[in-house]
Design a protein around this motif. Structure first.
Motif, mmCIF file in Angstrom:
data_model
loop_
_atom_site.group_PDB
_atom_site.id
_atom_site.type_symbol
_atom_site.label_atom_id
_atom_site.label_comp_id
_atom_site.label_asym_id
_atom_site.label_seq_id
_atom_site.Cartn_x
_atom_site.Cartn_y
_atom_site.Cartn_z
ATOM 1 N N GLN A 57 0.804 -1.219 0.000
ATOM 2 C CA GLN A 57 0.000 0.000 0.000
ATOM 3 C C GLN A 57 0.840 1.274 0.000
ATOM 4 O O GLN A 57 0.522 2.209 -0.700
ATOM 5 N N LYS A 114 -6.495 0.828 -6.489
ATOM 6 C CA LYS A 114 -7.871 0.972 -6.005
ATOM 7 C C LYS A 114 -8.871 1.128 -7.150
ATOM 8 O O LYS A 114 -9.836 1.887 -7.060
ATOM 9 N N ILE A 117 -13.110 0.099 -6.711
ATOM 10 C CA ILE A 117 -13.512 0.108 -5.299
ATOM 11 C C ILE A 117 -15.032 0.083 -5.226
ATOM 12 O O ILE A 117 -15.712 0.657 -6.062
ATOM 13 N N LYS A 118 -15.563 -0.611 -4.274
ATOM 14 C CA LYS A 118 -16.997 -0.845 -4.047
ATOM 15 C C LYS A 118 -17.554 -1.889 -5.027
ATOM 16 O O LYS A 118 -18.639 -2.399 -4.810
ATOM 17 N N THR A 123 -10.294 -5.060 -3.819
ATOM 18 C CA THR A 123 -9.977 -3.634 -3.733
ATOM 19 C C THR A 123 -10.654 -3.026 -2.508
ATOM 20 O O THR A 123 -10.055 -2.236 -1.778
ATOM 21 N N GLN A 124 -11.890 -3.420 -2.265
ATOM 22 C CA GLN A 124 -12.608 -2.922 -1.092
ATOM 23 C C GLN A 124 -11.909 -3.356 0.191
ATOM 24 O O GLN A 124 -11.799 -2.578 1.138
ATOM 25 N N GLU A 127 -8.960 -1.160 0.840
ATOM 26 C CA GLU A 127 -9.427 0.137 1.339
ATOM 27 C C GLU A 127 -9.870 0.029 2.793
ATOM 28 O O GLU A 127 -9.567 0.909 3.610
ATOM 29 N N ASP A 128 -10.555 -1.044 3.132
ATOM 30 C CA ASP A 128 -10.964 -1.256 4.516
ATOM 31 C C ASP A 128 -9.747 -1.321 5.440
ATOM 32 O O ASP A 128 -9.744 -0.716 6.510
ATOM 33 N N ALA A 130 -6.793 -0.012 4.964
ATOM 34 C CA ALA A 130 -6.186 1.324 5.062
ATOM 35 C C ALA A 130 -6.994 2.224 6.005
ATOM 36 O O ALA A 130 -6.424 2.946 6.826
ATOM 37 N N CYS A 131 -8.307 2.190 5.888
ATOM 38 C CA CYS A 131 -9.154 3.014 6.753
ATOM 39 C C CYS A 131 -9.027 2.583 8.216
ATOM 40 O O CYS A 131 -8.937 3.428 9.114
ATOM 41 N N THR A 158 -13.978 8.956 5.113
ATOM 42 C CA THR A 158 -13.374 7.650 5.380
ATOM 43 C C THR A 158 -14.468 6.601 5.553
ATOM 44 O O THR A 158 -14.402 5.513 4.975
ATOM 45 N N LYS A 161 -16.040 5.214 2.454
ATOM 46 C CA LYS A 161 -15.204 4.303 1.671
ATOM 47 C C LYS A 161 -15.223 2.877 2.206
ATOM 48 O O LYS A 161 -14.795 1.954 1.530
#
Length: 188
Positions: A57, A114, A117-118, A123-124, A127-128, A130-131, A158, A161
């Protein structure tokens, strides 16, 4: 050592070159380890591609300083785009030396950048992770440096996402009262 272990070790060797350290350890190596810890919680059976993407990342992030871009929103977005390309390129170079297929390399690149995403569960998941790392390790420090209105906006962005699973994990974190209060204000 398995191919995935060798790949992650090579990624970590690059992370270890980060000139910024925390208590003598490369900052980005700590971040990568936190990302992988969250991946283990969210998806213990993750593919090699997702494991590599999550670990990559912030791969060599220090090579593209934020200061090289205008200090406005478009500059920030351009910087993030260039970072994504860098992280993906470095990860794919390592994967190629470990004999991963072109398809695997492309899949990993897509996750790191990314894309989808979604729509793409891997990819999601990145992102999860990272958040959740942000909320767990950096949020309070960030909140102390910025006005409450900005912090609330960042929490809202945030949160938008994140998946529902990540929402539940975030709400279950053992955070200080001031962090929880800001999150509750943002979600109200």
């Amino acid at each position: 050592m398995s191919r995935i272990q060798q790949t992650l070790a090579a990624i970590d060797a690059l992370h270890a070159q980060d000139p910024e350290t925390v208590e003598g350890k490369a900052k980005e190596l700590i971040y990568a380890e936190n990302m992988s810890a969250w991946l283990e919680k969210l998806n213990a059976d993750a593919s090699d591609e997702l494991n590599i993407a999550v670990r990559s990342q912030h791969l060599c992030r220090w090579e593209i300083p934020r200061s090289e871009f205008p200090m406005d929103r478009p500059g920030y977005l351009k910087w993030r785009t260039e970072l994504g390309k860098l992280h993906a390129r470095k990860a794919v170079e390592i994967m190629q030396t470990q004999g991963y297929s072109k398809e695997s390399c492309q899949q990993t690149e897509s996750i790191i950048r990314k894309l989808g995403i979604k729509r793409n569960t891997e990819t999601q998941t990145l992102e999860d992770c990272a958040c959740l790392v942000f909320i767990e390790t950096d949020f309070l420090n960030f909140a102390e440096k910025h006005p409450e209105e900005k912090v609330i906006r960042i929490v809202q962005k945030t949160w938008a996402k994140m998946s529902e699973q990540a929402h539940q994990e975030a709400l279950a974190l053992d955070l200080p009262a001031e962090a929880l209060s800001l999150i509750q204000k943002a979600l109200a």
